[in-house]
Design a protein around this motif. Structure first.
Motif, PDB file in Angstrom:
ATOM      1  N   PRO A  33     -50.416  48.609  28.737  1.00 31.29           N
ATOM      2  CA  PRO A  33     -49.324  48.287  27.701  1.00 31.29           C
ATOM      3  C   PRO A  33     -49.502  49.526  26.610  1.00 31.29           C
ATOM      4  O   PRO A  33     -50.580  49.726  26.056  1.00 31.29           O
ATOM      5  CB  PRO A  33     -49.596  47.040  27.373  1.00 31.29           C
ATOM      6  N   ALA A  34     -48.410  49.816  26.064  1.00 33.13           N
ATOM      7  CA  ALA A  34     -48.490  51.119  24.965  1.00 33.13           C
ATOM      8  C   ALA A  34     -49.248  50.486  23.658  1.00 33.13           C
ATOM      9  O   ALA A  34     -50.145  51.569  23.183  1.00 33.13           O
ATOM     10  CB  ALA A  34     -47.171  51.238  24.403  1.00 33.13           C
ATOM     11  N   TRP A  35     -49.280  49.329  23.404  1.00 27.39           N
ATOM     12  CA  TRP A  35     -50.141  48.826  22.179  1.00 27.39           C
ATOM     13  C   TRP A  35     -51.634  48.952  22.278  1.00 27.39           C
ATOM     14  O   TRP A  35     -52.279  48.933  21.401  1.00 27.39           O
ATOM     15  CB  TRP A  35     -49.756  47.719  21.631  1.00 27.39           C
ATOM     16  N   THR A  36     -52.144  48.812  23.697  1.00 25.31           N
ATOM     17  CA  THR A  36     -53.363  48.862  23.889  1.00 25.31           C
ATOM     18  C   THR A  36     -54.009  50.239  24.124  1.00 25.31           C
ATOM     19  O   THR A  36     -55.194  50.551  24.011  1.00 25.31           O
ATOM     20  CB  THR A  36     -53.852  48.114  25.303  1.00 25.31           C
ATOM     21  N   ARG A  37     -53.092  51.202  24.399  1.00 30.98           N
ATOM     22  CA  ARG A  37     -53.788  52.702  24.537  1.00 30.98           C
ATOM     23  C   ARG A  37     -54.570  53.267  23.800  1.00 30.98           C
ATOM     24  O   ARG A  37     -55.615  53.782  23.833  1.00 30.98           O
ATOM     25  CB  ARG A  37     -52.572  53.592  25.081  1.00 30.98           C
ATOM     26  N   PRO A  38     -54.062  53.374  22.311  1.00 35.63           N
ATOM     27  CA  PRO A  38     -55.274  53.874  21.482  1.00 35.63           C
ATOM     28  C   PRO A  38     -56.673  53.180  21.554  1.00 35.63           C
ATOM     29  O   PRO A  38     -57.606  54.044  21.328  1.00 35.63           O
ATOM     30  CB  PRO A  38     -54.613  53.680  20.343  1.00 35.63           C
ATOM     31  N   TYR A  39     -56.859  51.829  21.607  1.00 36.30           N
ATOM     32  CA  TYR A  39     -58.068  51.087  21.948  1.00 36.30           C
ATOM     33  C   TYR A  39     -58.518  51.548  23.061  1.00 36.30           C
ATOM     34  O   TYR A  39     -59.894  51.943  22.798  1.00 36.30           O
ATOM     35  CB  TYR A  39     -57.749  49.681  21.691  1.00 36.30           C
ATOM     36  N   GLN A 121     -53.531  57.707  15.673  1.00 36.46           N
ATOM     37  CA  GLN A 121     -53.214  56.434  16.514  1.00 36.46           C
ATOM     38  C   GLN A 121     -53.795  55.246  15.983  1.00 36.46           C
ATOM     39  O   GLN A 121     -53.146  54.173  16.186  1.00 36.46           O
ATOM     40  CB  GLN A 121     -53.627  56.695  17.961  1.00 36.46           C
ATOM     41  N   VAL A 122     -54.969  55.209  15.325  1.00 35.22           N
ATOM     42  CA  VAL A 122     -55.778  53.954  14.967  1.00 35.22           C
ATOM     43  C   VAL A 122     -56.178  54.439  13.724  1.00 35.22           C
ATOM     44  O   VAL A 122     -56.765  55.567  13.256  1.00 35.22           O
ATOM     45  CB  VAL A 122     -56.635  53.405  15.966  1.00 35.22           C
ATOM     46  N   GLN A 126     -59.390  49.502  12.080  1.00 30.16           N
ATOM     47  CA  GLN A 126     -58.829  49.002  13.213  1.00 30.16           C
ATOM     48  C   GLN A 126     -59.888  49.306  14.189  1.00 30.16           C
ATOM     49  O   GLN A 126     -60.511  48.634  15.254  1.00 30.16           O
ATOM     50  CB  GLN A 126     -57.662  49.632  13.688  1.00 30.16           C
ATOM     51  N   TRP A 130     -62.247  46.859  16.595  1.00 33.06           N
ATOM     52  CA  TRP A 130     -62.510  46.980  18.256  1.00 33.06           C
ATOM     53  C   TRP A 130     -63.895  47.011  18.619  1.00 33.06           C
ATOM     54  O   TRP A 130     -64.171  46.537  19.568  1.00 33.06           O
ATOM     55  CB  TRP A 130     -61.650  48.063  18.299  1.00 33.06           C
TER      56      TRP A 130
END
Length: 326
Positions: A33-39, A121-122, A126, A130
């Motif tokens: 999912p796009a929102w998870t990609r930076p993490y 990105q983050v 954040q 994480w």
């Protein structure tokens, strides 16, 4: 990278948020999912070889302890599964800490400026959140490993915290990486055996020598940028003498692992000992294969050889696993 030019492929990669040295076609960039990609990129989930390199010494330790008694118990199987989960989580937490610590360096290096923090990105806050989440989940898994393993797991945080800063004060940051990355050999052995002996210490030292070997190859990708920025590495320290130095660490890896196997399996059958000694020799042969293909001026070759060390370590694990049943 040694080539300062930015290719159209790199530009497109960074525009899509992908990290420049990620594995092409990885699941993070195409399926997560796009929102998870930076993490997930902070955790290097798009570059899985590092997780393997953290996990494999854990498996060595668990398998050596099992080979010592000639039994693969259900508890050992859980420890190996738990180590796999923990390696993913703690490698992710460690890489997140590394990116937080190096955020003012990564934006100046061609290969790393597309990482999530320098790429925007983050935020740092954040990233810290994480890192804590990953560490806490890993700690829950560690609680099932026994008291000695828990103590060792907590102690491992010190070298993990120091490593990102090592390149600022020593030409040997790869030693600190080795200390951190191979700690699992001690931890997993202790989790299975309930104690530490000389054997896992030899295994641990072999892992450190192996880490210096493969991470020196990796560091040759960034040596020009590192020299300009003023950070240190064994790639810069060894320079044109890198092949000679790598041969030394190859020999150290083989000798130290062999010492650990002999120390652990002297009470087992001759066949079990001979097969287990295949572990260091298989590693040595694969490292020799890497040496034959090494070109320190070719970043793509260096990255490919670095990634091949997953197979180097798994070869050793295979021989140790077979020895359990002999």
């Amino acid at each position: 990278m040694t080539d300062e030019r930015v290719t159209p492929e790199q530009t497109n990669t960074e525009a899509n948020g992908q990290v420049a040295d990620a594995v092409k076609g990885n699941w993070v960039d195409h399926r997560a999912p796009a929102w998870t990609r930076p993490y997930l990129r902070l955790s290097r989930a798009d570059r899985p070889v590092g997780t393997w390199l953290l996990l494999i010494p854990c498996w060595w330790g668990a398998l050596l302890a099992s080979a010592e008694v000639g039994t693969l118990s259900p508890r050992t199987v859980w420890i190996m599964v738990g180590c796999a989960l923990g390696a993913w989580l703690m490698r992710g937490a460690g890489c997140t800490w590394n990116d937080i610590s190096d955020r003012h360096i990564d934006d100046k290096v061609e290969r790393t400026k597309s990482r999530p923090i320098p790429a925007g990105q983050v935020s740092v806050k954040q990233a810290v959140t994480w890192m804590v989440v990953q560490s806490l989940i890993a700690f829950v898994i560690l609680l099932t490993f026994g008291k000695l393993a828990i103590v060792l797991g907590i102690a491992s945080l010190l070298p993990v915290m120091i490593y990102p800063f090592a390149k600022r004060f020593t030409w040997w940051p790869q030693v600190f990486l080795g200390i951190a990355f191979n700690w699992g050999a001690l931890l997993a052995y202790a989790a299975v055996a309930g104690e530490l002996t000389t054997a896992p210490v030899f295994l641990y030292l072999a892992g450190i020598a192996w880490t210096i070997f493969y991470d020196t190859i990796y560091a040759h990708q960034d040596k020009e940028d590192d020299a300009l920025i003023g950070v240190k590495s064994t790639a810069l320290r060894f320079g044109d003498d890198t092949p000679r130095w790598l041969k030394r660490f190859l020999v150290m890896t083989v000798v130290l692992m062999a010492a650990g196997v002999i120390e652990a399996l002297t009470e087992r059958s001759v066949l079990a000992l001979v097969v287990a000694l295949g572990a260091p020799w298989a590693m040595g042969l694969h490292m020799t294969w890497q040496m034959a293909r090494l070109d320190t001026e070719n970043p793509d070759r260096c990255l490919a050889l670095f990634r091949s060390n997953r197979n180097t370590g798994l070869l050793a694990a295979l021989f140790l696993a077979i020895a359990i049943f002999l």
